[in-house]
Enzyme design. Structure first.
Site, PDB file in Angstrom:
ATOM      1  N   LYS A 198      65.873  -3.557 -25.268  1.00 13.13           N
ATOM      2  CA  LYS A 198      66.175  -5.332 -25.541  1.00 13.13           C
ATOM      3  C   LYS A 198      65.647  -6.099 -26.184  1.00 13.13           C
ATOM      4  CE  LYS A 198      61.586  -4.542 -27.866  1.00 13.13           C
ATOM      5  NZ  LYS A 198      61.174  -5.414 -29.064  1.00 13.13           N
TER       6      LYS A 198
ATOM      7  N   THR B 213      59.041  -9.745 -25.370  1.00 16.42           N
ATOM      8  CA  THR B 213      59.742  -9.755 -26.357  1.00 16.42           C
ATOM      9  C   THR B 213      60.985 -10.986 -26.315  1.00 16.42           C
ATOM     10  OG1 THR B 213      59.977  -7.747 -26.757  1.00 16.42           O
ATOM     11  CG2 THR B 213      61.379  -9.079 -28.328  1.00 16.42           C
TER      12      THR B 213
HETATM   13  O1  LIG Z   1      58.733  -8.523 -33.645  1.00 19.31           O
HETATM   14  P1  LIG Z   1      59.693  -7.534 -32.580  1.00 19.31           P
HETATM   15  O2  LIG Z   1      60.911  -8.338 -31.932  1.00 19.31           O
HETATM   16  O3  LIG Z   1      59.974  -6.116 -33.806  1.00 19.31           O
HETATM   17  O4  LIG Z   1      59.060  -6.971 -31.375  1.00 19.31           O
HETATM   18  C1  LIG Z   1      58.068  -6.799 -31.356  1.00 19.31           C
HETATM   19  C2  LIG Z   1      57.560  -5.476 -30.480  1.00 19.31           C
HETATM   20  O5  LIG Z   1      58.884  -4.422 -30.204  1.00 19.31           O
HETATM   21  C3  LIG Z   1      57.562  -6.229 -28.840  1.00 19.31           C
HETATM   22  O6  LIG Z   1      56.997  -5.151 -27.412  1.00 19.31           O
END
Ligand SMILES: O=P(O)(O)OC[C@H](O)CO
Ligand SMILES: NC(=O)c1ccc[n+]([C@@H]2O[C@H](COP(=O)([O-])OP(=O)(O)OC[C@H]3O[C@@H](n4cnc5c(N)ncnc54)[C@H](O)[C@@H]3O)[C@@H](O)[C@H]2O)c1
Length: 309
Positions: free
Chosen positions: A167, A224
């Site tokens: 994702k 996200t």
């Molecule tokens: O800040 P990111 O894009 O790494 O997202 C954080 C987490 O994976 C969200 O679940």
């Protein structure tokens, strides 16, 4: 005190490692956080530990494993991996790497829609702990659950991990969509088409289809792709505003794993002949080959097709 006050070591002093340590402390558990910057003796710290939670970024997984291998880890220690990424050289997931290095240790994946900053504010959140050893996952569920953190069990560690990893590529695309102000219809179309792309790759790599529709798949995709707190979303958003990738990374707090994941995923897709149109455009954008506007144009002008095929 829970589970006879199990002793936990969190490896990785970034925001996710600190957040997981805080969640365990809320349950009055004895928690130590070790990072490569603290200079503390990891061997001494893990001497009486029962659970190791690895919350390093993907770059740190192999060095962490190698360090623990030198310490001859007790096979009773439960290892929890909370990293969302793909190792660039082998293209393997952290679950594979940990499992290969410590086949005798119980191994648990922790992943879900978990923006650390929200959890640190005490806002409600849910996550998934997944393992082939249900007993280990149940223990982790007890150790980390609390009034504001609800932990679900799952028996598909690979699918749970891959949902959280894949994702991140879509979060970059989603940030572009919002940065270009393409509207709600475009965003809905993007996220809905992102899911089958994730399922196509994730099931090919060994995850169960059902898992990708759960918290660690769809749940994390929604979190996200919709939050400015996501570093991956921020990368896409700021690219759409016209900043260059080095300019964005110079100011970004922490790691945007989706950048590395996109590159590794393109190699996997080519090798396994997987159709990954969104990832392909994110890859070209990150390489500086096309503008955000051209990425959107390329996605829209593809051959027309059936929705489900
Ligand atoms: O800040 P990111 O894009 O790494 O997202 C954080 C987490 O994976 C969200 O679940
Ligand atoms: N931040 C979140 O909200 C969140 C939520 C869920 C999962 N995650 C995942 O958890 C992982 C860590 O995220 P973070 O936000 O804490 O990142 P971060 O950038 O804040 O911290 C990364 C950590 O990894 C360590 N590390 C990096 N390279 C290393 C190396 N070569 N050797 C040893 N250690 C190394 C760093 O010292 C640091 O402790 C990522 O895979 C991320 O996708 C993050």
């Amino acid at each position: 005190m829970l589970e006879n006050a199990k002793k936990i070591t969190v490896i990785g002093g970034g925001i996710w490692g600190q957040t997981l340590a805080n969640l365990a402390r809320l349950n009055h558990l004895a928690v130590r956080v070790w990072s490569r910057h603290t200079g503390e003796d990891l061997g001494a710290i893990i001497a009486d530990t029962e659970v190791i939670i690895s919350a390093v970024s993907i770059k740190g997984v192999v060095p962490t494993i190698e360090k623990l291998q030198q310490l001859q880890l007790n096979s009773r220690i439960i290892i929890v991996t909370a990293t969302k990424g793909l190792e660039p050289i082998t293209t393997r997931t952290p679950f594979h790497l940990w499992n290969q290095a410590f086949p005798a240790n119980p191994l648990v994946v922790l992943s879900g829609p978990n923006l650390a900053k929200e959890i640190n504010q005490g806002l409600p959140a849910a996550t998934v702990v997944a393992s082939y050893l249900q007993k280990a996952a149940i223990l982790l569920q007890k150790l980390l659950s609390g009034e504001s953190f609800r932990v679900y069990l799952n028996s598909d560690p690979l699918g749970t991990e891959l949902g959280g990893t894949l994702k991140n590529v879509m979060a970059i695309a989603s940030g572009v969509c919002d940065g270009l102000q393409l509207g709600t219809n475009a965003k809905s179309a993007l996220l809905t088409r992102a899911l089958p792309e994730i399922v196509r790759v994730g099931t090919c790599l060994g995850g169960c289809q059902e898992t990708f529709f759960g918290l660690s798949g769809l749940g994390d995709l929604l979190a996200t792709c919709n939050s400015p707190l996501s570093r991956n979303y921020q990368v896409g958003y700021q690219l759409a505003l016209g900043l260059s990738l080095p300019e964005i990374l110079a100011k970004l707090e922490g790691t945007a794993e989706g950048i590395n994941t996109t590159e590794v995923l393109m190699r996997i897709a080519q090798e396994k002949n997987l159709y990954v149109p969104i990832t392909c455009q994110v890859d070209r954008l990150l390489r500086g080959e096309i503008s955000p506007q051209v990425a959107v144009y390329e996605l829209m002008r593809r051959d027309l097709k059936a929705e489900f095929d």
